[in-house]
Scaffold this active site. Structure first.
Site, PDB file in Angstrom:
ATOM      1  N   GLN A 176      42.904 -59.035 114.572  1.00 33.66           N
ATOM      2  CA  GLN A 176      42.974 -59.369 113.235  1.00 33.66           C
ATOM      3  C   GLN A 176      44.276 -59.016 112.456  1.00 33.66           C
ATOM      4  O   GLN A 176      44.973 -59.721 111.851  1.00 33.66           O
ATOM      5  CB  GLN A 176      41.823 -58.856 112.308  1.00 33.66           C
ATOM      6  CG  GLN A 176      40.416 -59.460 112.882  1.00 33.66           C
ATOM      7  CD  GLN A 176      39.240 -58.963 111.960  1.00 33.66           C
ATOM      8  OE1 GLN A 176      39.050 -57.804 111.516  1.00 33.66           O
ATOM      9  NE2 GLN A 176      38.223 -59.705 111.695  1.00 33.66           N
TER      10      GLN A 176
ATOM     11  N   VAL B  78      47.145 -58.297 113.670  1.00 35.60           N
ATOM     12  CA  VAL B  78      48.551 -59.037 114.191  1.00 35.60           C
ATOM     13  C   VAL B  78      48.407 -60.322 113.663  1.00 35.60           C
ATOM     14  O   VAL B  78      49.574 -61.073 114.293  1.00 35.60           O
ATOM     15  CB  VAL B  78      48.686 -58.881 115.681  1.00 35.60           C
ATOM     16  CG1 VAL B  78      48.652 -57.425 116.247  1.00 35.60           C
ATOM     17  CG2 VAL B  78      47.554 -59.630 116.395  1.00 35.60           C
ATOM     18  N   ARG B  79      47.572 -60.777 113.128  1.00 35.09           N
ATOM     19  CA  ARG B  79      47.583 -62.253 112.308  1.00 35.09           C
ATOM     20  C   ARG B  79      48.586 -62.137 111.208  1.00 35.09           C
ATOM     21  O   ARG B  79      49.108 -63.108 110.685  1.00 35.09           O
ATOM     22  CB  ARG B  79      46.287 -62.526 112.008  1.00 35.09           C
ATOM     23  CG  ARG B  79      45.264 -62.922 113.138  1.00 35.09           C
ATOM     24  CD  ARG B  79      45.821 -64.323 114.079  1.00 35.09           C
ATOM     25  NE  ARG B  79      45.856 -65.275 113.279  1.00 35.09           N
ATOM     26  CZ  ARG B  79      45.113 -66.145 112.772  1.00 35.09           C
ATOM     27  NH1 ARG B  79      43.892 -65.879 112.882  1.00 35.09           N
ATOM     28  NH2 ARG B  79      45.424 -67.367 112.004  1.00 35.09           N
ATOM     29  N   HIS B  80      48.889 -60.906 110.789  1.00 30.78           N
ATOM     30  CA  HIS B  80      49.916 -60.745 109.737  1.00 30.78           C
ATOM     31  C   HIS B  80      51.148 -60.853 110.216  1.00 30.78           C
ATOM     32  O   HIS B  80      51.639 -59.886 110.937  1.00 30.78           O
ATOM     33  CB  HIS B  80      49.590 -59.239 109.081  1.00 30.78           C
ATOM     34  CG  HIS B  80      48.175 -59.526 108.179  1.00 30.78           C
ATOM     35  ND1 HIS B  80      48.186 -60.002 106.887  1.00 30.78           N
ATOM     36  CD2 HIS B  80      47.068 -59.178 108.550  1.00 30.78           C
ATOM     37  CE1 HIS B  80      46.730 -59.689 106.307  1.00 30.78           C
ATOM     38  NE2 HIS B  80      46.244 -59.400 107.707  1.00 30.78           N
ATOM     39  N   ARG B  81      51.770 -61.878 109.906  1.00 29.99           N
ATOM     40  CA  ARG B  81      53.205 -62.335 110.945  1.00 29.99           C
ATOM     41  C   ARG B  81      54.396 -61.877 110.234  1.00 29.99           C
ATOM     42  O   ARG B  81      55.398 -61.661 110.859  1.00 29.99           O
ATOM     43  CB  ARG B  81      53.177 -63.794 111.077  1.00 29.99           C
ATOM     44  CG  ARG B  81      52.183 -64.485 111.924  1.00 29.99           C
ATOM     45  CD  ARG B  81      52.056 -65.771 111.361  1.00 29.99           C
ATOM     46  NE  ARG B  81      51.145 -66.032 110.067  1.00 29.99           N
ATOM     47  CZ  ARG B  81      51.118 -67.145 109.456  1.00 29.99           C
ATOM     48  NH1 ARG B  81      51.388 -68.300 110.130  1.00 29.99           N
ATOM     49  NH2 ARG B  81      50.571 -67.301 108.118  1.00 29.99           N
TER      50      ARG B  81
ATOM     51  N   ARG C 140      56.628 -55.010 100.698  1.00 28.15           N
ATOM     52  CA  ARG C 140      56.210 -56.417 100.354  1.00 28.15           C
ATOM     53  C   ARG C 140      54.967 -56.874 101.214  1.00 28.15           C
ATOM     54  O   ARG C 140      54.129 -57.437 100.839  1.00 28.15           O
ATOM     55  CB  ARG C 140      57.112 -57.234 100.495  1.00 28.15           C
ATOM     56  CG  ARG C 140      56.829 -58.762  99.954  1.00 28.15           C
ATOM     57  CD  ARG C 140      58.130 -59.588  99.845  1.00 28.15           C
ATOM     58  NE  ARG C 140      57.924 -60.979  99.088  1.00 28.15           N
ATOM     59  CZ  ARG C 140      58.947 -61.898  99.071  1.00 28.15           C
ATOM     60  NH1 ARG C 140      60.089 -61.470  99.619  1.00 28.15           N
ATOM     61  NH2 ARG C 140      58.739 -62.644  98.422  1.00 28.15           N
TER      62      ARG C 140
ATOM     63  N   ARG D 109      43.066 -57.668 102.662  1.00 22.72           N
ATOM     64  CA  ARG D 109      42.194 -56.775 103.435  1.00 22.72           C
ATOM     65  C   ARG D 109      41.293 -55.891 102.647  1.00 22.72           C
ATOM     66  O   ARG D 109      40.374 -55.127 103.306  1.00 22.72           O
ATOM     67  CB  ARG D 109      42.826 -56.202 104.518  1.00 22.72           C
ATOM     68  CG  ARG D 109      43.600 -57.257 105.462  1.00 22.72           C
ATOM     69  CD  ARG D 109      42.796 -58.262 106.166  1.00 22.72           C
ATOM     70  NE  ARG D 109      43.466 -59.131 107.109  1.00 22.72           N
ATOM     71  CZ  ARG D 109      42.734 -59.734 107.847  1.00 22.72           C
ATOM     72  NH1 ARG D 109      41.405 -59.945 107.897  1.00 22.72           N
ATOM     73  NH2 ARG D 109      43.503 -60.727 108.638  1.00 22.72           N
TER      74      ARG D 109
HETATM   75  C1  LIG Z   1      37.870 -63.122 105.083  1.00 24.66           C
HETATM   76  C2  LIG Z   1      38.748 -63.533 106.102  1.00 24.66           C
HETATM   77  C3  LIG Z   1      38.565 -64.580 106.924  1.00 24.66           C
HETATM   78  C4  LIG Z   1      39.380 -65.180 108.073  1.00 24.66           C
HETATM   79  N1  LIG Z   1      38.715 -65.879 108.834  1.00 24.66           N
HETATM   80  C5  LIG Z   1      39.766 -66.375 109.926  1.00 24.66           C
HETATM   81  C6  LIG Z   1      39.212 -67.478 110.842  1.00 24.66           C
HETATM   82  O1  LIG Z   1      38.072 -67.927 110.811  1.00 24.66           O
HETATM   83  N2  LIG Z   1      40.150 -67.832 111.662  1.00 24.66           N
HETATM   84  C7  LIG Z   1      41.604 -67.661 111.620  1.00 24.66           C
HETATM   85  O2  LIG Z   1      42.212 -68.185 112.516  1.00 24.66           O
HETATM   86  N3  LIG Z   1      41.976 -66.755 110.933  1.00 24.66           N
HETATM   87  C8  LIG Z   1      41.273 -66.173 109.981  1.00 24.66           C
HETATM   88  N4  LIG Z   1      41.585 -65.155 108.899  1.00 24.66           N
HETATM   89  C9  LIG Z   1      42.810 -64.816 109.325  1.00 24.66           C
HETATM   90  C10 LIG Z   1      43.995 -65.509 108.109  1.00 24.66           C
HETATM   91  O3  LIG Z   1      43.633 -66.953 108.304  1.00 24.66           O
HETATM   92  C11 LIG Z   1      45.257 -65.027 108.204  1.00 24.66           C
HETATM   93  O4  LIG Z   1      45.901 -65.490 109.587  1.00 24.66           O
HETATM   94  C12 LIG Z   1      45.324 -63.563 107.927  1.00 24.66           C
HETATM   95  O5  LIG Z   1      44.684 -63.188 106.913  1.00 24.66           O
HETATM   96  C13 LIG Z   1      47.113 -63.427 107.733  1.00 24.66           C
HETATM   97  O6  LIG Z   1      47.309 -63.700 106.401  1.00 24.66           O
HETATM   98  P1  LIG Z   1      48.812 -64.191 106.036  1.00 24.66           P
HETATM   99  O7  LIG Z   1      48.900 -65.579 106.950  1.00 24.66           O
HETATM  100  O8  LIG Z   1      48.597 -64.529 104.687  1.00 24.66           O
HETATM  101  O9  LIG Z   1      49.636 -63.206 106.300  1.00 24.66           O
HETATM  102  P2  LIG Z   1      51.218 -63.380 106.923  1.00 24.66           P
HETATM  103  O10 LIG Z   1      51.285 -64.192 108.258  1.00 24.66           O
HETATM  104  O11 LIG Z   1      51.738 -61.691 107.182  1.00 24.66           O
HETATM  105  O12 LIG Z   1      52.097 -64.237 105.993  1.00 24.66           O
HETATM  106  C14 LIG Z   1      52.273 -63.723 104.701  1.00 24.66           C
HETATM  107  C15 LIG Z   1      52.441 -64.948 103.703  1.00 24.66           C
HETATM  108  O13 LIG Z   1      53.828 -65.349 104.512  1.00 24.66           O
HETATM  109  C16 LIG Z   1      53.764 -66.637 104.034  1.00 24.66           C
HETATM  110  N5  LIG Z   1      53.795 -67.332 105.409  1.00 24.66           N
HETATM  111  C17 LIG Z   1      53.581 -66.892 106.478  1.00 24.66           C
HETATM  112  N6  LIG Z   1      53.884 -67.814 107.583  1.00 24.66           N
HETATM  113  C18 LIG Z   1      54.067 -69.092 106.795  1.00 24.66           C
HETATM  114  C19 LIG Z   1      54.375 -70.207 107.317  1.00 24.66           C
HETATM  115  N7  LIG Z   1      54.273 -70.576 108.714  1.00 24.66           N
HETATM  116  N8  LIG Z   1      54.632 -71.390 106.662  1.00 24.66           N
HETATM  117  C20 LIG Z   1      54.688 -70.873 105.158  1.00 24.66           C
HETATM  118  N9  LIG Z   1      54.470 -69.821 104.681  1.00 24.66           N
HETATM  119  C21 LIG Z   1      54.163 -68.737 105.552  1.00 24.66           C
HETATM  120  C22 LIG Z   1      52.298 -67.012 103.416  1.00 24.66           C
HETATM  121  O14 LIG Z   1      52.562 -67.023 101.944  1.00 24.66           O
HETATM  122  C23 LIG Z   1      51.616 -65.742 103.830  1.00 24.66           C
HETATM  123  O15 LIG Z   1      50.583 -65.470 102.863  1.00 24.66           O
HETATM  124  C24 LIG Z   1      40.656 -64.625 107.884  1.00 24.66           C
HETATM  125  C25 LIG Z   1      41.070 -63.684 107.066  1.00 24.66           C
HETATM  126  C26 LIG Z   1      40.259 -63.077 106.192  1.00 24.66           C
HETATM  127  C27 LIG Z   1      40.813 -62.040 105.083  1.00 24.66           C
END
Ligand SMILES: Cc1cc2nc3c(=O)[nH]c(=O)nc-3n(C[C@H](O)[C@H](O)[C@H](O)COP(=O)(O)OP(=O)(O)OC[C@H]3O[C@@H](n4cnc5c(N)ncnc54)[C@H](O)[C@@H]3O)c2cc1C
Length: 261
Positions: free
Chosen positions: A78, A80-83, A162, A171
């Site tokens: 989970q 490393v989903r923060h990109r 940031r 989170r």
């Molecule tokens: C309660 C909960 C349930 C979840 N359930 C699922 C699920 O079922 N399936 C699943 O796949 N994931 C799920 N996630 C993960 C979620 O979808 C995000 O991948 C994760 O929280 C990372 O967040 P983020 O993309 O905002 O962060 P980062 O990737 O760090 O991005 C930070 C910010 O940068 C901007 N940004 C990043 N990339 C782009 C882009 N390509 N284009 C435009 N702007 C961008 C956005 O403003 C983003 O908020 C869940 C998360 C939570 C908290």
């Protein structure tokens, strides 16, 4: 689980102000930095308020490196989903032999004996099968496929203020799985030990913007269901005044600390 803040920008407030003031800079950066470093408390406070209240790109000049010890692979998947703004280095199960792996037991499994016994039995079975696979010559990178999702691992995480702020916004919410919320709480705690004045940008979404992101799913949220918080989160409640805000943030902090015990 242990969160260790391995490294951080030591003159973070000055870096934040310098990054913000660079747009005005037409003299020596050393002179400007000198002025920033000798600002009095009031001037520094005003500059920080500006940095936190306007465009947040200046926050990217403050760096943190955390070592997260004994966290589950389910959690790191989970994480490393923060990109954006993050770098990661993780222990490799491809190479490390994991015969004596440890496991993360979530609270609800720990508190239910039959669930706990069920998990322990499966773990024993996995450990034996993993050892047998290695013994017959299967490489660790292939044997690892049978390890459980909650196997414990270590991960090194680099981010800036940031990106950390965005992560904590998401989170620290009660919708998030317990282990991630625990790690997020401890990351925040470690940062506040060194940078207490950054507290205002290290909060869950609801305490930053005074609205709940998931009002239709908040039936079990202790914040949403507490009348003192919901007075601001529901309907036309709106942003509390500074004194009330301080009180509510302290109340929320106490609540999260109680969970830690
Ligand atoms: C309660 C909960 C349930 C979840 N359930 C699922 C699920 O079922 N399936 C699943 O796949 N994931 C799920 N996630 C993960 C979620 O979808 C995000 O991948 C994760 O929280 C990372 O967040 P983020 O993309 O905002 O962060 P980062 O990737 O760090 O991005 C930070 C910010 O940068 C901007 N940004 C990043 N990339 C782009 C882009 N390509 N284009 C435009 N702007 C961008 C956005 O403003 C983003 O908020 C869940 C998360 C939570 C908290």
């Amino acid at each position: 689980m242990k969160v260790i803040l391995v490294s951080y920008t030591s003159n973070a407030e000055a870096m934040l102000v310098l990054a913000k003031q660079t747009r005005l800079l037409n003299s020596s950066v050393i002179d400007r930095l000198g002025k920033i470093l000798t600002m009095n408390k009031e001037e520094r406070k005003k500059e920080l308020e500006y940095a936190f209240g306007s465009i947040s790109s200046a926050w990217e000049f403050v760096q943190y490196i955390f070592f997260l010890e004994g966290v589950s692979r389910a959690f790191t998947h989970q994480l490393v989903r923060h990109r954006v703004g993050f770098s990661f280095a993780q222990q490799a199960m491809r190479i490390a032999v994991m015969e004596d792996f440890n496991y993360y037991f979530p609270e609800d499994i720990l508190s239910d004996k039959s669930a706990y016994d069920e998990v322990v039995e499966v773990l024993d079975h996995i450990k034996q099968a993993y050892s047998r696979l290695l013994k017959i010559g299967i490489k660790p990178e292939d044997a690892r496929g049978i390890l459980p999702t909650n196997v414990l691992t270590n991960i090194l995480v680099s981010c800036n203020l940031r990106s950390l702020s965005t992560l904590l916004e998401i989170r620290l919410c009660y919708r998030v799985q317990g282990e991630f919320r625990d790690v997020a709480r401890d990351m925040r705690k470690e940062v506040l030990k060194v940078h207490p004045r950054f507290e205002q940008v290290l909060r869950p979404f609801c305490l930053r913007y005074w609205r709940c992101r998931f009002p239709t799913k908040a039936q079990h949220c202790p914040i949403f269901n507490d009348p003192e918080f919901s007075a601001h989160l529901v309907g036309e409640g709106g942003v509390p005044d500074a004194e009330r805000e301080r009180y509510l943030v302290e109340k929320w902090t106490r609540l999260t600390e109680k969970e830690e015990e």
